[in-house]
Enzyme design. Sequence first.
Site, mmCIF file in Angstrom:
data_model
loop_
_atom_site.group_PDB
_atom_site.id
_atom_site.type_symbol
_atom_site.label_atom_id
_atom_site.label_comp_id
_atom_site.label_asym_id
_atom_site.label_seq_id
_atom_site.Cartn_x
_atom_site.Cartn_y
_atom_site.Cartn_z
ATOM 1 N N ASP A 1 0.843 -1.188 0.000
ATOM 2 C CA ASP A 1 0.000 0.000 0.000
ATOM 3 C C ASP A 1 0.882 1.243 0.000
ATOM 4 O OD1 ASP A 1 -2.478 1.168 -0.163
ATOM 5 O OD2 ASP A 1 -2.708 1.367 1.993
ATOM 6 N N LYS B 1 -4.280 -2.406 10.244
ATOM 7 C CA LYS B 1 -4.688 -2.551 8.851
ATOM 8 C C LYS B 1 -4.945 -4.005 8.453
ATOM 9 C CE LYS B 1 -3.317 1.742 7.410
ATOM 10 N NZ LYS B 1 -4.077 2.641 6.531
ATOM 11 N N ARG C 1 -7.665 3.264 13.607
ATOM 12 C CA ARG C 1 -6.699 4.343 13.874
ATOM 13 C C ARG C 1 -6.082 4.256 15.256
ATOM 14 N NH1 ARG C 1 -5.548 5.551 8.824
ATOM 15 N NH2 ARG C 1 -7.371 6.257 7.659
ATOM 16 N N ASP D 1 -9.063 0.334 2.222
ATOM 17 C CA ASP D 1 -8.061 -0.090 3.205
ATOM 18 C C ASP D 1 -8.610 0.249 4.595
ATOM 19 O OD1 ASP D 1 -5.691 -0.640 4.557
ATOM 20 O OD2 ASP D 1 -4.832 1.328 4.100
ATOM 21 N N GLN E 1 -3.507 1.466 15.167
ATOM 22 C CA GLN E 1 -2.405 1.929 14.318
ATOM 23 C C GLN E 1 -1.518 2.949 15.043
ATOM 24 O OE1 GLN E 1 -3.881 3.773 10.707
ATOM 25 N NE2 GLN E 1 -1.843 4.365 10.012
ATOM 26 N N HIS F 1 -3.617 13.922 1.385
ATOM 27 C CA HIS F 1 -3.804 12.940 2.464
ATOM 28 C C HIS F 1 -2.591 12.904 3.392
ATOM 29 C CE1 HIS F 1 -4.799 9.269 4.629
ATOM 30 N NE2 HIS F 1 -3.659 8.735 4.234
ATOM 31 N N GLU G 1 -9.289 4.108 -2.052
ATOM 32 C CA GLU G 1 -8.077 4.000 -2.869
ATOM 33 C C GLU G 1 -8.392 3.323 -4.196
ATOM 34 O OE1 GLU G 1 -4.763 2.207 -0.909
ATOM 35 O OE2 GLU G 1 -5.289 3.017 1.066
ATOM 36 N N THR H 1 -8.886 -5.786 3.928
ATOM 37 C CA THR H 1 -8.782 -4.842 2.816
ATOM 38 C C THR H 1 -9.794 -5.329 1.785
ATOM 39 O OG1 THR H 1 -6.409 -4.641 3.240
ATOM 40 C CG2 THR H 1 -7.210 -3.858 1.093
ATOM 41 N N GLU I 1 -9.804 12.170 8.121
ATOM 42 C CA GLU I 1 -9.662 13.518 7.578
ATOM 43 C C GLU I 1 -11.009 14.248 7.528
ATOM 44 O OE1 GLU I 1 -7.427 11.336 4.352
ATOM 45 O OE2 GLU I 1 -6.811 13.408 3.924
ATOM 46 N N GLU J 1 -10.192 3.857 4.016
ATOM 47 C CA GLU J 1 -9.349 4.641 3.115
ATOM 48 C C GLU J 1 -9.788 4.314 1.700
ATOM 49 O OE1 GLU J 1 -5.136 4.135 4.113
ATOM 50 O OE2 GLU J 1 -5.424 5.558 5.766
#
Lengths: 389, 389
Positions: A106, A231, A215, A211, A218, A113, A179, A235, A337, A177
């Site tokens: 990834d 993570k 948080r 993804d 992580q 971002h 992507e 996925t 975000e 996420e």
Amino acid sequence: MTVLDIPAGSPFGVENLPYGVFSAGDGSPRVGVRVGEHVLDLSIALGDAVFAEPTLNAFMAQGYDRWVEVRTRLQTLVTGEVPAEAVHAVADVKLHLPVDVADYVDFYASEHHASNVGRLFRPDAEPLLPNWKHLPVGYHGRSGTVYVSGTDVVRPSGQRKGEDGPVFGPSTRLDIEAELGFIVGAGTPANTPVSPDDFPRHVFGAVLLNDWSARDIQAWEYVPLGPNLGKSFATSVSPWVVPVLALAGARVPLPGQTSPEPLPYLRESSPWGLDITLSVEWNGQEVARPPYREMYWSPAQMLAHLTVNGASARTGDLYGSGTISGADPAERGSFLELSWGGRDPLTVNGESRTFLQDGDEVTITGAATTSGGAKLGFGEVRGRILPAR
Amino acid sequence: MTVLDIPAGSPFGVENLPYGVFSAGDGSPRVGVRVGEHVLDLSIALGDAVFAEPTLNAFMAQGYDRWVEVRTRLQTLVTGEVPAEAVHAVADVKLHLPVDVADYVDFYASEHHASNVGRLFRPDAEPLLPNWKHLPVGYHGRSGTVYVSGTDVVRPSGQRKGEDGPVFGPSTRLDIEAELGFIVGAGTPANTPVSPDDFPRHVFGAVLLNDWSARDIQAWEYVPLGPNLGKSFATSVSPWVVPVLALAGARVPLPGQTSPEPLPYLRESSPWGLDITLSVEWNGQEVARPPYREMYWSPAQMLAHLTVNGASARTGDLYGSGTISGADPAERGSFLELSWGGRDPLTVNGESRTFLQDGDEVTITGAATTSGGAKLGFGEVRGRILPAR
């Protein structure tokens, strides 16, 4: 024999023709191509055993010339008569993970971002780290937990930072996420780096990718060796692989790379920026429209970087672009975000949200726009959160 | 029929019986077991097609009860008469990568190594980060570049920090990491975490592992998402997989974990520390003897951690222990530590060395010692450095 109905302006017209793996009724999984709202069974339509395989890997491994040949045949075939027994309605089939994933990497290729995350995770430092504009930063993820769209996601448990040492429990900051994922079709042996200009000879196609990210897990684990359990639980990818041969029509310049200029091994003769817009729906309400054309690094540069140290690439390798976030706040591809670290809740169907709650469903859709104005649909990648076990 | 010669005190006696994949002459790769200086062809000796496969995966996937059954049969078989056509001299066969590697994860489980690296990479901070004693820190690596012992390693090229932005070229700080690698035989589905006590039901065996590392590439790329190209060019493993059923005889307590105590999901009823000593030879001269018994985290705890968030594990997953370094400077498992970042060169066969030069060869050997005093040999993992291309 029958004729396929392809509505004018369909995102699954003859300019797209994405490949997938489907099963119908009690039939075994096999390769199909999506045309309008139909799936054409290629094991019947082309009468080739490589399409009776349960993944795209064997076909992809046949290489670029073969991809061109099959696509050319299909573009003729789908506008004429096809065997009726090769045709299914998309609504009637089950879609499977289209590839046997080899290595999964990834990246982190959106400047917006990376800057947003830098501000949130390291508020007292420069948001972009010194290496970021010199190389596409990326890391390896877990290929065994790549799932096809529609697979439920059980809320992961793990360690997070507490007042007095770590605490263990279900993640309280479960995120997405949005992507793109790129799938290597024809690998490269060890010690033969791939030039960015050879990207279309190696990469077969692209999918939407979510993804999923815990948080809190992580943030506690990721220094110094990067994300792992935050993570690795899941996925998700969309089932339709849009060919790079189709996406070539949607190429656009990259937005940056003038200061600094990339090192020679990362330079493209003609850039592989792509005009693709995603839409993120949270419980059915659109909350963001991430623009892929604003990504700093191209997927061709990512492949060049992955192989420049002598690493081989294999059929089935998957690499993600990293979260796609645009300059506008409504273009951000993660809830981290969009809610600015949880400070600014979103209103979703009248309810307040920062991170994912049990029962929430996220659907990401996307389409490329070619220079001729055609839309190339990616379909969707969708997942629902189940409570922690 | 013939009788296998097993010298008294052989590290490949009946208490060991490691599995590997070999080929003899023009024969196809198949599964064998090492007995003394012989390889016994199990496809002949046991007459089972699972041993005619080119990797151990199919056998491993049959699960724990089958592993016990085969080992019990072999312990009787190798001390009696075996078919002569099933016997080869180790020196006469070619050894292959024993498993088709699914996901590869590398941990960082030696307190001495993590502290040394912390002092070298972050001299102004606490050497151990706050999370280190609470969880086995690890990250995913590239499974497509795991090679069997004897495979040459081409010096990787990449970006490293220069005076004035990054420079590109062959790595100037090419290093090793002496580790053990653990191979998952029987996986676990998604959302079913493995207890550390179930380690022997899931992990089939262990190998020696050399995690080749380009320190200059790694130092420039690794913040914030961890190592990537500094590691992904090559990881070497020894060809003989020593069964966990054998290693159970070499269990010892772990050296730490009293303050802090691990969280409940990481607690073992009886610890899986292992009394294994490695030897690192640089161009034939021993330069270190890393002691596995000093590792902080056990391989059972690593597996529990990998799966606690709901991630599945698959047959063929490989996870490395991280560099094995003991308290004594002569027990350090990387040249980074042995030369203290290049400051203190080693003298190797009369020549000064800090990091690897072209043509250098590194051989790591190792053996476990059981509580009864028996030696269980791992064989060796060896690699030679070729110039950058």
